[in-house]
Design a protein around this motif. Structure first.
Motif, PDB file in Angstrom:
ATOM      1  N   SER A  18       3.464  17.846 -10.915  1.00 28.71           N
ATOM      2  CA  SER A  18       3.041  16.461 -10.745  1.00 28.71           C
ATOM      3  C   SER A  18       1.670  16.288 -11.369  1.00 28.71           C
ATOM      4  O   SER A  18       0.924  17.260 -11.515  1.00 28.71           O
ATOM      5  N   PRO A  19       1.300  15.059 -11.710  1.00 34.56           N
ATOM      6  CA  PRO A  19      -0.064  14.850 -12.206  1.00 34.56           C
ATOM      7  C   PRO A  19      -1.090  15.374 -11.200  1.00 34.56           C
ATOM      8  O   PRO A  19      -0.879  15.268  -9.982  1.00 34.56           O
ATOM      9  N   ILE A  20      -2.154  15.920 -11.707  1.00 33.23           N
ATOM     10  CA  ILE A  20      -3.152  16.513 -10.811  1.00 33.23           C
ATOM     11  C   ILE A  20      -3.822  15.460  -9.933  1.00 33.23           C
ATOM     12  O   ILE A  20      -4.415  15.801  -8.917  1.00 33.23           O
ATOM     13  N   ALA A  21      -3.710  14.176 -10.295  1.00 32.24           N
ATOM     14  CA  ALA A  21      -4.252  13.114  -9.451  1.00 32.24           C
ATOM     15  C   ALA A  21      -3.342  12.817  -8.270  1.00 32.24           C
ATOM     16  O   ALA A  21      -3.744  12.160  -7.321  1.00 32.24           O
ATOM     17  N   VAL A  22      -2.096  13.297  -8.319  1.00 33.10           N
ATOM     18  CA  VAL A  22      -1.146  13.050  -7.231  1.00 33.10           C
ATOM     19  C   VAL A  22      -1.292  14.108  -6.153  1.00 33.10           C
ATOM     20  O   VAL A  22      -1.358  13.803  -4.973  1.00 33.10           O
ATOM     21  N   PRO A 115      -4.009   7.649 -12.828  1.00 30.25           N
ATOM     22  CA  PRO A 115      -3.663   6.226 -12.725  1.00 30.25           C
ATOM     23  C   PRO A 115      -4.903   5.359 -12.581  1.00 30.25           C
ATOM     24  O   PRO A 115      -5.864   5.730 -11.906  1.00 30.25           O
ATOM     25  N   ALA A 116      -4.881   4.190 -13.222  1.00 27.81           N
ATOM     26  CA  ALA A 116      -5.975   3.223 -13.101  1.00 27.81           C
ATOM     27  C   ALA A 116      -6.089   2.805 -11.640  1.00 27.81           C
ATOM     28  O   ALA A 116      -5.093   2.622 -10.948  1.00 27.81           O
ATOM     29  N   GLY A 117      -7.307   2.675 -11.181  1.00 27.16           N
ATOM     30  CA  GLY A 117      -7.527   2.233  -9.811  1.00 27.16           C
ATOM     31  C   GLY A 117      -7.495   3.348  -8.789  1.00 27.16           C
ATOM     32  O   GLY A 117      -7.725   3.102  -7.614  1.00 27.16           O
ATOM     33  N   SER A 118      -7.230   4.583  -9.218  1.00 28.83           N
ATOM     34  CA  SER A 118      -7.230   5.672  -8.243  1.00 28.83           C
ATOM     35  C   SER A 118      -8.672   5.989  -7.867  1.00 28.83           C
ATOM     36  O   SER A 118      -9.612   5.679  -8.593  1.00 28.83           O
TER      37      SER A 118
END
Length: 123
Positions: A18-22, A115-118
């Motif tokens: 998964s994306p590392i931001a998730v 993702p934008a806004g994260s």
């Protein structure tokens, strides 16, 4: 210089990440992806990768003159890119032709997607 051997990256293993931001990467996932980033972390390899990715395919005979390095040194850097799963190659007569593996870069891009806004994007 280190004689470390990099394992050939299994792109199917990268696809599972998964994306590392998730969510944070598992240790096994990080171990699979790290050789790709390590290969791109060298300025010579990054330039080689840029040259290879900018065309459908390119001969090593067209890559070598762009650098003030010996042929064996360029071959070593290309081997690292190949073992990291970033390029494919074919021998045609005495020359080797290289092409980028777009799926590897799509997977790296997806892994790094923020993702934008994260919360991380606004920090």
């Amino acid at each position: 210089m280190s004689k470390q051997v990099l394992p050939v990256v299994d792109l199917q293993a990268v696809a599972c990440c998964s994306p590392i931001a998730v969510r944070p990467l598992e240790a096994e996932q990080a171990a699979v992806v790290a050789p790709m980033f390590k290969a791109l972390g060298d300025p010579i390899r990054l330039r080689l990768m840029s040259m290879i990715a900018s065309v459908p395919e390119i001969c090593v005979c067209d890559l070598t003159p762009a650098f003030d390095l010996s042929g064996p040194t360029i071959s070593h850097h290309l081997k690292v890119l190949r073992e990291a799963g970033l390029v494919d190659s074919d021998r045609r007569g005495t020359w080797v032709w290289y092409r980028a593996r777009p799926e590897a870069f799509r997977q790296l891009g997806a892994l790094l997607d923020l993702p934008a806004g994260s919360a991380q994007a606004t920090a």
